[in-house]
Design an enzyme around this catalytic site. Sequence first.
Site, PDB file in Angstrom:
ATOM      1  N   GLY A 118      -6.639   2.324  -3.617  1.00  0.00           N
ATOM      2  CA  GLY A 118      -7.056   3.670  -4.046  1.00  0.00           C
ATOM      3  C   GLY A 118      -7.608   3.631  -5.466  1.00  0.00           C
ATOM      4  O   GLY A 118      -7.446   4.581  -6.233  1.00  0.00           O
ATOM      5  N   GLY A 130     -10.015   6.467  -7.152  1.00  0.00           N
ATOM      6  CA  GLY A 130      -9.548   7.842  -7.330  1.00  0.00           C
ATOM      7  C   GLY A 130      -9.250   8.179  -8.779  1.00  0.00           C
ATOM      8  O   GLY A 130      -9.442   7.375  -9.696  1.00  0.00           O
ATOM      9  N   GLN A 131      -8.739   9.403  -8.953  1.00  0.00           N
ATOM     10  CA  GLN A 131      -8.495   9.916 -10.303  1.00  0.00           C
ATOM     11  C   GLN A 131      -7.510   9.021 -11.067  1.00  0.00           C
ATOM     12  O   GLN A 131      -7.737   8.701 -12.232  1.00  0.00           O
ATOM     13  CB  GLN A 131      -7.943  11.349 -10.204  1.00  0.00           C
ATOM     14  CG  GLN A 131      -7.998  12.106 -11.514  1.00  0.00           C
ATOM     15  CD  GLN A 131      -7.117  13.352 -11.522  1.00  0.00           C
ATOM     16  OE1 GLN A 131      -6.403  13.647 -10.563  1.00  0.00           O
ATOM     17  NE2 GLN A 131      -7.162  14.082 -12.609  1.00  0.00           N
ATOM     18  N   ASP A 163     -10.486  -0.012  -2.373  1.00  0.00           N
ATOM     19  CA  ASP A 163     -10.649   1.378  -1.919  1.00  0.00           C
ATOM     20  C   ASP A 163     -11.622   1.355  -0.748  1.00  0.00           C
ATOM     21  O   ASP A 163     -12.303   0.347  -0.530  1.00  0.00           O
ATOM     22  CB  ASP A 163     -11.227   2.240  -3.075  1.00  0.00           C
ATOM     23  CG  ASP A 163     -10.937   3.734  -2.906  1.00  0.00           C
ATOM     24  OD1 ASP A 163     -11.473   4.346  -1.959  1.00  0.00           O
ATOM     25  OD2 ASP A 163     -10.183   4.293  -3.723  1.00  0.00           O
ATOM     26  N   ILE A 164     -11.710   2.491  -0.021  1.00  0.00           N
ATOM     27  CA  ILE A 164     -12.724   2.570   1.043  1.00  0.00           C
ATOM     28  C   ILE A 164     -14.114   2.797   0.457  1.00  0.00           C
ATOM     29  O   ILE A 164     -15.109   2.615   1.133  1.00  0.00           O
ATOM     30  CB  ILE A 164     -12.439   3.692   2.079  1.00  0.00           C
ATOM     31  CG1 ILE A 164     -11.927   4.943   1.389  1.00  0.00           C
ATOM     32  CG2 ILE A 164     -11.493   3.236   3.172  1.00  0.00           C
ATOM     33  CD1 ILE A 164     -11.782   6.135   2.310  1.00  0.00           C
ATOM     34  N   ASP A 168      -9.797  -0.426   3.952  1.00  0.00           N
ATOM     35  CA  ASP A 168      -9.137   0.734   4.555  1.00  0.00           C
ATOM     36  C   ASP A 168      -7.674   0.335   4.708  1.00  0.00           C
ATOM     37  O   ASP A 168      -7.355  -0.575   5.470  1.00  0.00           O
ATOM     38  CB  ASP A 168      -9.763   1.060   5.917  1.00  0.00           C
ATOM     39  CG  ASP A 168      -9.085   2.265   6.561  1.00  0.00           C
ATOM     40  OD1 ASP A 168      -7.960   2.628   6.153  1.00  0.00           O
ATOM     41  OD2 ASP A 168      -9.681   2.842   7.486  1.00  0.00           O
ATOM     42  N   TYR A 213       0.988  18.042   2.851  1.00  0.00           N
ATOM     43  CA  TYR A 213       1.035  17.061   1.766  1.00  0.00           C
ATOM     44  C   TYR A 213       2.475  16.903   1.251  1.00  0.00           C
ATOM     45  O   TYR A 213       2.985  15.788   1.108  1.00  0.00           O
ATOM     46  CB  TYR A 213       0.107  17.545   0.649  1.00  0.00           C
ATOM     47  CG  TYR A 213       0.082  16.695  -0.600  1.00  0.00           C
ATOM     48  CD1 TYR A 213      -0.517  15.440  -0.609  1.00  0.00           C
ATOM     49  CD2 TYR A 213       0.619  17.175  -1.793  1.00  0.00           C
ATOM     50  CE1 TYR A 213      -0.568  14.691  -1.775  1.00  0.00           C
ATOM     51  CE2 TYR A 213       0.570  16.431  -2.960  1.00  0.00           C
ATOM     52  CZ  TYR A 213      -0.027  15.183  -2.941  1.00  0.00           C
ATOM     53  OH  TYR A 213      -0.073  14.438  -4.095  1.00  0.00           O
ATOM     54  N   LYS A 270       4.997  13.670   1.404  1.00  0.00           N
ATOM     55  CA  LYS A 270       5.576  13.053   0.198  1.00  0.00           C
ATOM     56  C   LYS A 270       7.105  12.997   0.296  1.00  0.00           C
ATOM     57  O   LYS A 270       7.728  12.015  -0.112  1.00  0.00           O
ATOM     58  CB  LYS A 270       5.145  13.804  -1.061  1.00  0.00           C
ATOM     59  CG  LYS A 270       3.666  13.629  -1.421  1.00  0.00           C
ATOM     60  CD  LYS A 270       3.339  12.199  -1.808  1.00  0.00           C
ATOM     61  CE  LYS A 270       1.908  12.018  -2.284  1.00  0.00           C
ATOM     62  NZ  LYS A 270       1.526  10.609  -2.441  1.00  0.00           N
TER      63      LYS A 270
HETATM   64  P1  NAD Z   1      -7.717  10.684  -5.346  1.00  0.00           P
HETATM   65  O1  NAD Z   1      -7.996  11.537  -4.158  1.00  0.00           O
HETATM   66  O2  NAD Z   1      -8.506  10.900  -6.578  1.00  0.00           O
HETATM   67  O3  NAD Z   1      -7.865   9.144  -4.947  1.00  0.00           O
HETATM   68  C1  NAD Z   1      -7.374   8.630  -3.752  1.00  0.00           C
HETATM   69  C2  NAD Z   1      -8.214   7.417  -3.416  1.00  0.00           C
HETATM   70  O4  NAD Z   1      -7.733   6.902  -2.172  1.00  0.00           O
HETATM   71  C3  NAD Z   1      -9.697   7.762  -3.216  1.00  0.00           C
HETATM   72  O5  NAD Z   1     -10.490   6.945  -4.049  1.00  0.00           O
HETATM   73  C4  NAD Z   1      -9.958   7.468  -1.756  1.00  0.00           C
HETATM   74  O6  NAD Z   1     -11.239   6.927  -1.492  1.00  0.00           O
HETATM   75  C5  NAD Z   1      -8.856   6.437  -1.448  1.00  0.00           C
HETATM   76  N1  NAD Z   1      -8.542   6.392  -0.032  1.00  0.00           N
HETATM   77  C6  NAD Z   1      -8.416   7.421   0.849  1.00  0.00           C
HETATM   78  N2  NAD Z   1      -8.176   6.964   2.080  1.00  0.00           N
HETATM   79  C7  NAD Z   1      -8.123   5.610   1.989  1.00  0.00           C
HETATM   80  C8  NAD Z   1      -7.906   4.569   2.916  1.00  0.00           C
HETATM   81  N3  NAD Z   1      -7.703   4.837   4.205  1.00  0.00           N
HETATM   82  N4  NAD Z   1      -7.907   3.309   2.473  1.00  0.00           N
HETATM   83  C9  NAD Z   1      -8.117   3.015   1.163  1.00  0.00           C
HETATM   84  N5  NAD Z   1      -8.354   3.957   0.226  1.00  0.00           N
HETATM   85  C10 NAD Z   1      -8.350   5.236   0.634  1.00  0.00           C
HETATM   86  O7  NAD Z   1      -6.158  10.797  -5.633  1.00  0.00           O
HETATM   87  P2  NAD Z   1      -5.399  10.560  -7.008  1.00  0.00           P
HETATM   88  O8  NAD Z   1      -5.376  11.845  -7.722  1.00  0.00           O
HETATM   89  O9  NAD Z   1      -5.896   9.343  -7.686  1.00  0.00           O
HETATM   90  O10 NAD Z   1      -3.921  10.335  -6.454  1.00  0.00           O
HETATM   91  C11 NAD Z   1      -3.400   9.050  -6.220  1.00  0.00           C
HETATM   92  C12 NAD Z   1      -1.986   9.195  -5.698  1.00  0.00           C
HETATM   93  O11 NAD Z   1      -1.192   9.956  -6.626  1.00  0.00           O
HETATM   94  C13 NAD Z   1      -1.872   9.941  -4.374  1.00  0.00           C
HETATM   95  O12 NAD Z   1      -0.828   9.382  -3.619  1.00  0.00           O
HETATM   96  C14 NAD Z   1      -1.509  11.345  -4.782  1.00  0.00           C
HETATM   97  O13 NAD Z   1      -0.805  12.008  -3.770  1.00  0.00           O
HETATM   98  C15 NAD Z   1      -0.623  11.075  -5.972  1.00  0.00           C
HETATM   99  N6  NAD Z   1      -0.555  12.231  -6.872  1.00  0.00           N
HETATM  100  C16 NAD Z   1      -1.656  12.635  -7.568  1.00  0.00           C
HETATM  101  C17 NAD Z   1      -1.577  13.741  -8.406  1.00  0.00           C
HETATM  102  C18 NAD Z   1      -2.758  14.238  -9.184  1.00  0.00           C
HETATM  103  O14 NAD Z   1      -2.676  15.292  -9.801  1.00  0.00           O
HETATM  104  N7  NAD Z   1      -3.870  13.510  -9.208  1.00  0.00           N
HETATM  105  C19 NAD Z   1      -0.353  14.419  -8.534  1.00  0.00           C
HETATM  106  C20 NAD Z   1       0.742  13.991  -7.782  1.00  0.00           C
HETATM  107  C21 NAD Z   1       0.635  12.876  -6.978  1.00  0.00           C
HETATM  108  N1  SER Z   2      -2.140  17.362  -8.120  1.00  0.00           N
HETATM  109  C1  SER Z   2      -1.620  17.234  -6.804  1.00  0.00           C
HETATM  110  C2  SER Z   2      -2.184  18.257  -5.894  1.00  0.00           C
HETATM  111  O1  SER Z   2      -2.465  19.343  -6.373  1.00  0.00           O
HETATM  112  C3  SER Z   2      -0.122  17.338  -6.832  1.00  0.00           C
HETATM  113  O2  SER Z   2       0.398  16.332  -6.078  1.00  0.00           O
HETATM  114  O3  SER Z   2      -2.295  17.996  -4.735  1.00  0.00           O
END
Ligand code: NAD
Ligand code: SER
Length: 315
Positions: A8, A11-12, A34-35, A52, A142, A146
């Site tokens: 991943g 992602g963010q 990542d995908i 994936d 979601y 979790k």
């Molecule tokens: P994001 O959506 O920005 O990034 C997720 C990444 O996963 C993406 O780049 C996507 O392409 C990749 N992805 C999706 N399906 C996939 C697959 N099948 N195989 C490989 N890669 C795949 O999410 P994020 O904000 O970076 O969050 C990362 C983790 O942190 C997640 O588990 C999310 O639930 C958790 N989280 C995030 C936040 C937040 O505010 N950003 C808060 C709480 C928890």
């Molecule tokens: N920032 C995340 C969301 O809003 C919390 O896990 O989904």
Amino acid sequence: MDRILVIGSSGQIGSELVMELRKNYGNNNVVASDIKPSPQDVMESGPFETLDVLDVHQLHSIVCKYKIDQIYHLAAILSGKAESEPLKAWNINMDSLMVVLELARTLKLKKLFWPSSIAVFGPTTPRHNTPQHTIMEPNTVYGISKLAGERWIEYYYNKYGIDIRSIRYPGLISYKTEAGGGTTDYAVEIFYEAIKQNAYECFLKEDTALPMMFMPDAIKATIDLMETDAANLSLRSSYNVAGISFTPNDVASEIQKHQPDFSISYKPDFRQAIANSWPKSIDDSVARKDWGLTNEFDLEAMSAKMLSEIKAKLG
Ligand code: NAD
Ligand code: SER
């Protein structure tokens, strides 16, 4: 030096975590995956694999190819997006965790990181200063995924001794990569729109308080947790992390200190109900005691940094 796989990485969180891990562990010891392609600095500074995570064979071969010791599994569908595709979200969020847990068990990996969220709490949870251990009845797909994930990681630790660590992240705020479809995304969008339009229409009501954290603090917390001695950890589900709690109105007022003409309007959508079911503030005393959690940025410092960085980025 341990070799790390980040799943991943586009992602963010992943896009920033990979760069920080590469500073600490060496570029070639941190494999991004990542995908879809990751940001340029991630792609150019070390190995990247298109993966994936649900493809068990491909994941297995990447772990063997790079002799991976630790996995940070970040791939997921976030709260807002998950409500429009509940079964797909359940499939990606849960099946991917089970794939990674089984791989860690069979290949005897040293350590895993898997993030949980404030979404594990629900409408029956105490919403102020939410304790580490409390009522947890999430009502979003979601949040359900979790909470189930937390139970599974604790189970794998107890039954198989797998060293898996986790944080219940609050909403994360960053300027490098766009937020991925969550309920807390307004707190990222508002800064972009402040720079682009000097105005923002918010999808949550003005007085909706939620816990949030600036990305540098979240990355530091993640690495600190992963590097602490296992003996320090008193729990093996997921740690509450509080960050800073604020409302859309609070952020707007902060932006107005820099841009007095900035205007905000409110048009709540389906994400308001999700936000209403989450804590307003969090008690993270267990994380502070066990592994020394600290955070540097308050709303004022974070807002100033967000505005200056986004202004520079957008030219
Ligand atoms: P994001 O959506 O920005 O990034 C997720 C990444 O996963 C993406 O780049 C996507 O392409 C990749 N992805 C999706 N399906 C996939 C697959 N099948 N195989 C490989 N890669 C795949 O999410 P994020 O904000 O970076 O969050 C990362 C983790 O942190 C997640 O588990 C999310 O639930 C958790 N989280 C995030 C936040 C937040 O505010 N950003 C808060 C709480 C928890
Ligand atoms: N920032 C995340 C969301 O809003 C919390 O896990 O989904």
